[in-house]
Scaffold this motif. Structure first.
Motif, short mmCIF file in Angstrom:
data_model
loop_
_atom_site.label_atom_id
_atom_site.label_comp_id
_atom_site.label_asym_id
_atom_site.label_seq_id
_atom_site.Cartn_x
_atom_site.Cartn_y
_atom_site.Cartn_z
N MET A 122 0.82 -1.21 0.00
CA MET A 122 0.00 0.00 0.00
C MET A 122 0.85 1.26 0.00
O MET A 122 2.03 1.23 0.35
CB MET A 122 -0.95 0.01 1.19
CG MET A 122 -0.31 0.32 2.54
SD MET A 122 0.77 -0.96 3.20
CE MET A 122 -0.42 -2.26 3.56
N ASN A 123 0.23 2.35 -0.38
CA ASN A 123 0.93 3.63 -0.44
C ASN A 123 0.90 4.29 0.94
O ASN A 123 0.24 5.31 1.16
CB ASN A 123 0.27 4.54 -1.48
CG ASN A 123 1.18 5.66 -1.92
OD1 ASN A 123 2.09 6.05 -1.20
ND2 ASN A 123 0.94 6.17 -3.11
N VAL A 139 -10.64 -3.48 0.39
CA VAL A 139 -11.64 -4.09 1.27
C VAL A 139 -11.00 -5.12 2.21
O VAL A 139 -11.09 -5.01 3.44
CB VAL A 139 -12.78 -4.75 0.47
CG1 VAL A 139 -13.80 -5.37 1.43
CG2 VAL A 139 -13.46 -3.74 -0.45
N ALA A 140 -10.34 -6.12 1.61
CA ALA A 140 -9.78 -7.21 2.42
C ALA A 140 -8.66 -6.72 3.33
O ALA A 140 -8.58 -7.13 4.50
CB ALA A 140 -9.27 -8.32 1.50
N SER A 141 -7.80 -5.86 2.83
CA SER A 141 -6.65 -5.40 3.61
C SER A 141 -7.05 -4.72 4.92
O SER A 141 -6.53 -5.09 5.98
CB SER A 141 -5.77 -4.47 2.77
OG SER A 141 -4.62 -4.07 3.48
N ALA A 143 -6.42 -6.18 8.61
CA ALA A 143 -5.70 -5.30 9.53
C ALA A 143 -6.46 -5.16 10.85
O ALA A 143 -5.85 -5.19 11.93
CB ALA A 143 -5.50 -3.92 8.89
N TRP A 144 -7.77 -5.01 10.77
CA TRP A 144 -8.58 -4.90 11.98
C TRP A 144 -8.45 -6.16 12.83
O TRP A 144 -8.33 -6.08 14.07
CB TRP A 144 -10.05 -4.68 11.61
CG TRP A 144 -10.97 -4.72 12.80
CD1 TRP A 144 -11.24 -3.69 13.65
CD2 TRP A 144 -11.69 -5.86 13.27
NE1 TRP A 144 -12.10 -4.12 14.64
CE2 TRP A 144 -12.39 -5.44 14.44
CE3 TRP A 144 -11.81 -7.18 12.84
CZ2 TRP A 144 -13.20 -6.31 15.16
CZ3 TRP A 144 -12.63 -8.04 13.56
CH2 TRP A 144 -13.31 -7.61 14.71
N PHE A 145 -8.44 -7.32 12.18
CA PHE A 145 -8.33 -8.58 12.92
C PHE A 145 -6.96 -8.67 13.60
O PHE A 145 -6.86 -9.05 14.78
CB PHE A 145 -8.53 -9.76 11.97
CG PHE A 145 -8.38 -11.10 12.64
CD1 PHE A 145 -9.38 -11.61 13.45
CD2 PHE A 145 -7.23 -11.85 12.47
CE1 PHE A 145 -9.24 -12.83 14.09
CE2 PHE A 145 -7.07 -13.07 13.09
CZ PHE A 145 -8.08 -13.56 13.91
N LEU A 180 -3.92 3.03 7.44
CA LEU A 180 -2.79 2.86 6.53
C LEU A 180 -2.93 1.60 5.69
O LEU A 180 -2.53 1.56 4.52
CB LEU A 180 -1.47 2.84 7.31
CG LEU A 180 -1.04 4.17 7.92
CD1 LEU A 180 0.18 4.00 8.80
CD2 LEU A 180 -0.75 5.21 6.83
N ALA A 181 -3.51 0.56 6.27
CA ALA A 181 -3.72 -0.69 5.53
C ALA A 181 -4.76 -0.55 4.43
O ALA A 181 -4.82 -1.37 3.52
CB ALA A 181 -4.16 -1.80 6.49
#
Length: 300
Positions: free
Chosen positions: A99-100, A228-230, A234-236, A254-255
């Motif tokens: 990611m940026n 979406v998935a990232s 990340a939350w998990f 950031l994710a």
């Protein structure tokens, strides 16, 4: 409305670079190299020198590694299921995993969370830069017909100036070595100029991305993974870590950043499905105009 005002300054700076590139046609590679090799190391040095070493560094590193591994495995499984060639699978990893977090994520976090959030974001930027220039570079090489050049990967890693800056800053902090005032002022001036410079460069890079046709299913999958998935993954991961809510929110935001612009340079250099990587960068960046304010609203 507040979250729009947080994102708007960054988008306007990107727009300046975009319009400037369209109208004047700068030589982006030289400007990008200046930001990467001359300016970023000073920002990394300042961040790691001034911020006391604590467990947050470890948690951010573990977060980045965990997110990277889960995303790569998910993309690899999908690529095998859909019987994609190695080059396309590698391009999807470049686009979907990295990611940026630097020239997009850092200023957004600065505007949204202030100086404390900014320091966390720079630490993650350094770690992400390391991962992109190791794991990302590996997939860029392995997905091309230039696999024989893979021996150059370690030389590229050794030459990464942002890591040198971070290491020196961390070493001086641990050794309690004081930086003279005149030198500290020089470092501050360059560090403060770094973020605006790389924001303009991102706008310029977006202006050069082509609109060539790519496979819609592969592009759609990359977009879903990145946007979406990232953040869900990340939350998990964040929920498993004993970190502050502020740091957790920053990592999740950031994710959710769009595809890193540097992945386009990797794909072009090694001819690893550059059209797919460029399209992913462009589409996810455009979508982020909507998704990033949503993420800021959810995480604030």
């Amino acid at each position: 409305m507040d979250v729009i005002l947080i994102v708007l300054p960054a988008l306007l700076v990107f727009l300046v670079g975009f319009i400037g590139q369209k109208m004047l046609g700068f030589e982006i590679n030289s400007i990008s190299k200046m930001a990467i090799y001359l300016m970023n190391p000073f920002l990394a040095f300042k961040t790691f020198y001034e911020n006391e070493l604590n467990m947050d560094y470890v948690y951010i590193f573990l977060f980045c590694i965990g997110l990277c591994v889960v995303l790569i495995l998910s993309i690899k499984i999908t690529a095998v299921t859909r019987k994609y060639p190695k080059s396309k699978a590698s391009a999807m990893i470049l686009s979907g995993v990295f990611m940026n977090s630097g020239n997009y994520g850092v200023p957004i976090i600065l505007f949204g969370f202030g100086e404390i959030g900014f320091r966390y974001a720079v630490i993650m930027m350094v770690i992400q830069s390391f991962l992109m220039n190791t794991i990302g570079l590996y997939y860029a090489v392995s997905g091309s017909d230039k696999a024989r050049e893979s021996k150059d990967i370690w030389m590229k890693i050794i030459k990464m100036p942002i890591l040198h800056g971070a290491f020196i800053g961390l070493a001086l902090q641990v050794l309690h070595i004081h930086v003279p005032l005149f030198l500290n002022q020089t470092i501050d001036l360059i560090a403060q100029a770094t973020i605006p410079t790389i924001m303009v460069v991102l706008g310029m890079q977006l202006a050069t991305l082509g609109g060539k046709k790519v496979e819609r299913s592969a592009l759609s999958f990359v977009v879903i993974m990145r946007m979406v998935a990232s953040p869900i993954i990340a939350w998990f991961i964040v929920s498993l870590m004993p970190i502050s809510p502020t740091l957790g929110s920053i990592l999740i935001i950031l994710a959710s950043m769009p595809t890193a612009a540097n992945t386009t340079m990797f794909s072009l250099q090694f001819n690893t499905e550059p059209d797919l990587v460029s399209a992913s960068t462009l589409v996810t960046t455009i979508l982020s105009i909507v998704t990033i304010p949503i993420m800021l609203a959810l995480m604030s």
